[in-house]
Design an enzyme around this catalytic site. Structure first.
Site, PDB file in Angstrom:
ATOM      1  N   ASP A  16      -4.689   4.695   1.364  1.00 55.91           N
ATOM      2  CA  ASP A  16      -3.298   5.009   1.639  1.00 55.91           C
ATOM      3  C   ASP A  16      -2.685   5.444   0.300  1.00 55.91           C
ATOM      4  OD1 ASP A  16      -0.635   4.504   3.060  1.00 55.91           O
ATOM      5  OD2 ASP A  16      -0.523   3.019   1.463  1.00 55.91           O
ATOM      6  N   GLU A  32      13.289   2.283   0.210  1.00 51.41           N
ATOM      7  CA  GLU A  32      13.664   3.691   0.041  1.00 51.41           C
ATOM      8  C   GLU A  32      15.128   3.885   0.438  1.00 51.41           C
ATOM      9  OE1 GLU A  32      10.886   2.711   1.493  1.00 51.41           O
ATOM     10  OE2 GLU A  32       9.184   3.851   0.719  1.00 51.41           O
ATOM     11  N   PHE A  68      13.475   3.479  10.706  1.00 50.39           N
ATOM     12  CA  PHE A  68      12.325   4.289  10.295  1.00 50.39           C
ATOM     13  C   PHE A  68      11.065   3.779  10.998  1.00 50.39           C
ATOM     14  CE2 PHE A  68       8.512   4.401   7.620  1.00 50.39           C
ATOM     15  CZ  PHE A  68       8.316   5.776   7.577  1.00 50.39           C
ATOM     16  N   THR A  69      10.271   4.697  11.524  1.00 48.34           N
ATOM     17  CA  THR A  69       8.950   4.294  12.010  1.00 48.34           C
ATOM     18  C   THR A  69       7.918   5.258  11.432  1.00 48.34           C
ATOM     19  OG1 THR A  69       8.864   5.695  13.969  1.00 48.34           O
ATOM     20  CG2 THR A  69       9.899   3.532  14.256  1.00 48.34           C
ATOM     21  N   ALA A  70       6.698   4.779  11.350  1.00 49.62           N
ATOM     22  CA  ALA A  70       5.619   5.604  10.807  1.00 49.62           C
ATOM     23  C   ALA A  70       5.297   6.763  11.755  1.00 49.62           C
ATOM     24  CB  ALA A  70       4.382   4.753  10.570  1.00 49.62           C
ATOM     25  N   THR A  77       7.729   8.458  13.837  1.00 49.17           N
ATOM     26  CA  THR A  77       8.753   9.509  13.749  1.00 49.17           C
ATOM     27  C   THR A  77       8.899  10.031  12.328  1.00 49.17           C
ATOM     28  OG1 THR A  77      10.504   7.913  13.330  1.00 49.17           O
ATOM     29  CG2 THR A  77      10.096   8.499  15.623  1.00 49.17           C
ATOM     30  N   SER A 115      14.556   8.283   9.627  1.00 50.34           N
ATOM     31  CA  SER A 115      15.471   7.177   9.899  1.00 50.34           C
ATOM     32  C   SER A 115      16.871   7.766   9.906  1.00 50.34           C
ATOM     33  CB  SER A 115      15.344   6.105   8.806  1.00 50.34           C
ATOM     34  OG  SER A 115      15.645   6.652   7.545  1.00 50.34           O
ATOM     35  N   LYS A 146      17.367  11.361   8.005  1.00 53.57           N
ATOM     36  CA  LYS A 146      16.605  11.813   6.843  1.00 53.57           C
ATOM     37  C   LYS A 146      15.140  11.519   7.157  1.00 53.57           C
ATOM     38  CE  LYS A 146      16.437   7.615   4.013  1.00 53.57           C
ATOM     39  NZ  LYS A 146      17.167   6.633   4.834  1.00 53.57           N
ATOM     40  N   ASP A 168      -1.761  -0.936   2.339  1.00 46.47           N
ATOM     41  CA  ASP A 168      -0.796  -2.007   2.092  1.00 46.47           C
ATOM     42  C   ASP A 168       0.230  -2.158   3.208  1.00 46.47           C
ATOM     43  OD1 ASP A 168       0.563   0.405   1.539  1.00 46.47           O
ATOM     44  OD2 ASP A 168       2.003  -0.683   0.300  1.00 46.47           O
TER      45      ASP A 168
HETATM   46  N1  LIG Z   1      13.017   4.969   4.940  1.00 42.89           N
HETATM   47  C1  LIG Z   1      12.605   6.181   5.298  1.00 42.89           C
HETATM   48  N2  LIG Z   1      13.420   6.985   6.004  1.00 42.89           N
HETATM   49  C2  LIG Z   1      13.011   8.200   6.381  1.00 42.89           C
HETATM   50  N3  LIG Z   1      11.813   8.709   6.108  1.00 42.89           N
HETATM   51  C3  LIG Z   1      10.955   7.980   5.409  1.00 42.89           C
HETATM   52  C4  LIG Z   1      11.299   6.665   4.972  1.00 42.89           C
HETATM   53  N4  LIG Z   1      10.251   6.149   4.311  1.00 42.89           N
HETATM   54  C5  LIG Z   1       9.295   7.107   4.339  1.00 42.89           C
HETATM   55  N5  LIG Z   1       9.705   8.202   4.999  1.00 42.89           N
HETATM   56  C6  LIG Z   1       8.937   9.422   5.251  1.00 42.89           C
HETATM   57  O1  LIG Z   1       7.852   9.128   6.129  1.00 42.89           O
HETATM   58  C7  LIG Z   1       6.614   9.458   5.533  1.00 42.89           C
HETATM   59  C8  LIG Z   1       5.569   8.453   5.921  1.00 42.89           C
HETATM   60  O2  LIG Z   1       5.890   7.218   5.331  1.00 42.89           O
HETATM   61  P1  LIG Z   1       4.910   5.981   5.326  1.00 42.89           P
HETATM   62  O3  LIG Z   1       5.387   5.027   4.316  1.00 42.89           O
HETATM   63  O4  LIG Z   1       4.712   5.516   6.717  1.00 42.89           O
HETATM   64  O5  LIG Z   1       3.631   6.730   4.848  1.00 42.89           O
HETATM   65  P2  LIG Z   1       2.094   6.290   5.002  1.00 42.89           P
HETATM   66  O6  LIG Z   1       1.515   6.944   6.208  1.00 42.89           O
HETATM   67  O7  LIG Z   1       1.946   4.827   4.842  1.00 42.89           O
HETATM   68  O8  LIG Z   1       1.498   7.018   3.787  1.00 42.89           O
HETATM   69  P3  LIG Z   1       1.709   6.613   2.319  1.00 42.89           P
HETATM   70  O9  LIG Z   1       1.996   5.144   2.260  1.00 42.89           O
HETATM   71  O10 LIG Z   1       0.436   6.983   1.725  1.00 42.89           O
HETATM   72  O11 LIG Z   1       2.849   7.462   1.858  1.00 42.89           O
HETATM   73  C9  LIG Z   1       6.913   9.478   4.055  1.00 42.89           C
HETATM   74  O12 LIG Z   1       6.039  10.325   3.374  1.00 42.89           O
HETATM   75  C10 LIG Z   1       8.339   9.978   4.010  1.00 42.89           C
HETATM   76  O13 LIG Z   1       8.366  11.373   4.063  1.00 42.89           O
HETATM   77 MG   LIG Z   2       1.934   3.247   3.319  1.00 39.32          MG
END
Ligand SMILES: Nc1ncnc2c1ncn2[C@@H]1O[C@H](COP(=O)(O)OP(=O)(O)OP(=O)(O)O)[C@@H](O)[C@H]1O
Ligand SMILES: [Mg+2]
Ligand SMILES: [K+]
Length: 679
Positions: A304, A345, A373-375, A377, A380, A392, A515
């Site tokens: 990740d 964030e 926020f969800t992974a 969509t 958030s 955003k 993580d």
């Molecule tokens: N709080 C937030 N609000 C809106 N968008 C977000 C937020 N946090 C992250 N994102 C967006 O969503 C994407 C995915 O975030 P996430 O933390 O789930 O990534 P991931 O799949 O775990 O990969 P990695 O941890 O390697 O970045 C981010 O790259 C960012 O563009």
């Molecule tokens: Mg991550």
């Protein structure tokens, strides 16, 4: 960056191991190790013969019986000592961990909001506790309110405090660690006896140690060999009687014990325990030996990005408006989009925008609704009562969203987001309805020393693939900076699993490091799942290993230990079985020399008397066990090289060595026995 705890075997550990070696004589304990159990049975028989030489009829010399009995006893003690010594370090570590666990009190928050002081042991999953500065965190859980600095040194050995906060991937706290500033509310995530500390204690104590599939396979082989040699030794009796030779029972037992694989049988569990112990010395908690051995054969590692390869404290560092939008307007909407966003964030956006002067009105959440926020969509935002929808999120997710709503993508958006991405930052696009306002620059940094470590992985023949939800440009920048072989961007949680499944379908063994909660399914799917200690409880639970230093490349050490484990077992098995050649030439002529003088030709070592020959072989068989304890505990040295070269090297070293060493050893012991006229 990877720590290695000191691995000293103190005098106390040795003394305790000697004590334990005797305790392990209990037949119930011995029966778990069939090879050594056969030795114990042999010992009991020769002991009886030492007391009643004519017990089974025939000829029997008391002195000789006593000598065999003593050597057999020492053989068992040596094997037990090896295991006890390997267990010793873990026991000592478990004792120090138990001190951390001592009766902690907790502030349980009751339904009416009042606080009741209870014992930490009374806490159940789902309870909420308040933890203030200087309190020990009573058990594992997730921060649901507040931000605090936590000293985790009791568990990680790392003295720098870490920040724990609700929302994102830094929300998990571990029982036994200490809050050093502020306060947090924690939702308990484990029932008594199942906490991280409990599991760590169980692990280092070896209390729930299960044999790995590999160990089981080898044990089966050793048992088969033992049965074959038992058959060989028993059939010698009628053969001998046909040529009018009566074989003393003690001699038959000595022959049996020399031929069965006592060396590997005696050291097998010590090798496994010491391997697991080495993993803990590198600050990695492995829940099973199986995963460590699987690590030894890993072909691919999926990582990740945020929080694994990078530090993961993504903070807003700049806000870039698109053409036609003022800085003030973007600032305002960036804040709007984050009013309810409780991730680090989201909070960092508010903090950053606040510096540029915002009125209280703009921070008013009243009447608004948060869109979490969800992974999936990757967005958030906030819905306002007047119908305004502010969002955003990841560039591709937002673009898809505005196009769907019939909006237009401003011509300069790509340039702005690319600029952020090329610096390795995460661009978050802010929109209101279908109107784009600008980009938030979330800054993150790659953990130090990654490049060299990924080079090392490559040398081991392991491919590294970064798998991130972030955009391709940011992914490429970070992938390049960290030095991974390949990357996959804009990945959703299912994508991480499908990448792993695809590799597995090709017959590859896959490791995954992560993580976040969204990494949990992938961590569970992988053959080796390594979670970062900074990560969420879901990730730590799904994984079969946790790195306390949160270093994703720690897999290198685990791989090396896994390979070492398998190699050490192989080497000592080869050595143990190769030893039989010399023992055979020592004992067989000795058994028949008197009746068949031609047998003397086989006495190639020129051993003094039949009895000295048998005793020398038996003594060699015993002392080789303690002589090999250091190798069993430290493991055969692993240097990255091709599998065939490795095999040839080890076969010649331990196979050939295994044939030659006992010839010298047995001859030497025979000389000493003659010198002291023992036999
Ligand atoms: N709080 C937030 N609000 C809106 N968008 C977000 C937020 N946090 C992250 N994102 C967006 O969503 C994407 C995915 O975030 P996430 O933390 O789930 O990534 P991931 O799949 O775990 O990969 P990695 O941890 O390697 O970045 C981010 O790259 C960012 O563009
Ligand atoms: Mg991550
Ligand atoms: K043996």
């Amino acid at each position: 960056m990877s720590t290695k705890r000191k691995a000293n075997v103190s005098k106390k550990i040795v003394l305790e191991a000697i004590n334990d070696a005797f305790k392990k004589l209990n037949p119930k304990v011995m029966a778990r190790n069939p090879v050594m159990f056969v030795v114990e049975i042999g010992f009991v028989i020769t002991l009886l013969l030492s007391i009643f030489p004519a017990l089974f009829g025939g000829i029997s010399e008391r002195g000789y019986n006593i000598a065999v009995t003593i050597i057999l006893f020492v053989t068992i003690i040596f094997a037990n000592f090896a295991e006890a010594l390997a267990e010793g370090r873990g026991k000592a570590q478990a004792n120090s961990l138990k001190k951390t666990k001592q009766d902690t009190k907790a502030r349980l928050i009751l339904k009416d909001g009042s606080i009741k002081i209870v014992d930490a042991t009374e806490l159940r999953k789902g309870d909420t506790v308040l933890v203030k500065a200087n309190d020990l965190i009573p058990t594992d859980g997730d921060v649901i309110e507040g931000v605090a600095a936590v000293d985790e040194s009791a568990i990680t050995g790392e003295s720098a405090a870490v920040i724990k906060e609700s929302g994102g991937d830094f929300s998990s706290v571990t029982g036994g660690t200490k809050v050093i500033s502020d306060y947090i509310k924690v939702k308990v995530s484990t029932d008594p006896g199942e906490s991280f500390l409990d599991r760590m204690i169980n692990l280092v104590e070896g209390a729930k140690r299960q044999k790995t599939p590999n160990e089981i396979a080898l044990s089966t082989l050793l048992v088969s060999l033992t049965l074959i040699f038992l058959l060989v030794c028993t059939t010698l009796v009628p053969i001998a009687s046909y040529i009018k030779v009566t074989l003393p029972i003690a001699t038959l037992i000595a022959l049996l014990v020399c031929l069965i694989p006592t060396t590997i049988g005696g050291l097998l569990s010590a090798i496994g325990i010491a391997g697991m112990d080495r993993v803990t010395q590198y600050n990695v908690i492995a829940k099973s030996g199986k995963s460590v051995e699987a690590a030894g054969d890993i072909n691919t590692i999926i990582l990740d990005k945020t929080g694994t390869i990078t530090h993961g404290n993504r903070m807003a560092a700049a806000l870039f408006p698109v053409n036609g939008i003022s800085q003030e307007e973007l600032n305002k909407f960036a804040v709007y989009s984050s009013l309810h966003d409780e991730t680090p964030e989201g909070r960092s956006v508010i903090k950053f925008a606040k510096k540029s002067g915002l009125s209280e009105k703009e921070l008013d959440k009243n009447g608004t609704e948060g869109i979490e926020f969800t992974a999936e969509t990757r967005m958030s935002g906030t819905d306002f009562t007047d119908g305004k929808k502010v969002r955003k999120g990841a560039v591709d997710a937002i673009i898809e969203n505005i196009l769907y709503q019939g909006g237009k993508v401003p011509s300069d958006l790509k340039d702005i987001s690319d600029k952020v991405a090329m610096q390795g930052g995460t661009p978050l696009v802010v929109i209101e309805g279908n109107r784009v306002l600008g980009v938030i620059y979330l800054k993150d940094t790659v953990k130090p020393g990654m490049k060299e470590r990924f080079d090392e992985l490559r040398k081991m023949g392991i491919k590294s693939v970064m798998c991130t939800g972030d955009n391709p440009l940011t992914a490429a920048t970070i992938a390049n900076e960290a030095g991974v072989d390949d990357f996959i961007a804009e990945a959703e949680p299912e994508d991480k699993i499908s990448v792993i499944k695809r590799e597995q379908a090709e017959g590859k063994l896959v490791a995954m490091t992560g993580d976040g909660t969204n990494d949990a399914p992938a961590l569970a799917q992988a053959d080796v799942g390594l979670a970062m200690n900074t990560g969420t409880n879901a990730a730590k639970e799904a994984a079969n290993m946790v790195d306390l230093d949160s270093d994703p490349t720690k897999i290198i050490e685990v791989v090396a230990i896994g390979k070492q484990l398998l190699m050490t077992r192989g080497a000592l098995t080869t050595f143990s079985i190769a030893n039989d050649v010399a023992k055979y030439f020592a004992i067989i002529p000795a058994m028949f020399m008197l009746a068949i003088p031609q047998m003397k030709a086989l006495n190639i070592m020129g051993l003094a008397t039949p009895q000295s020959a048998i005793l020398s072989a038996l003594i060699f068989n015993a002392i080789i066990i303690p002589l090999l304890i250091p190798l069993a505990m430290k493991g055969v040295k692993y240097v990255p090289m091709s599998a065939t070269r490795l095999l040839t090297k080890n076969l010649s070293l331990y196979g050939l060595g295994g044939v030659l060493v006992p010839f010298i050893g047995i001859k030497f012991i025979d000389l000493i026995l003659v010198m002291f006229r023992v036999a």
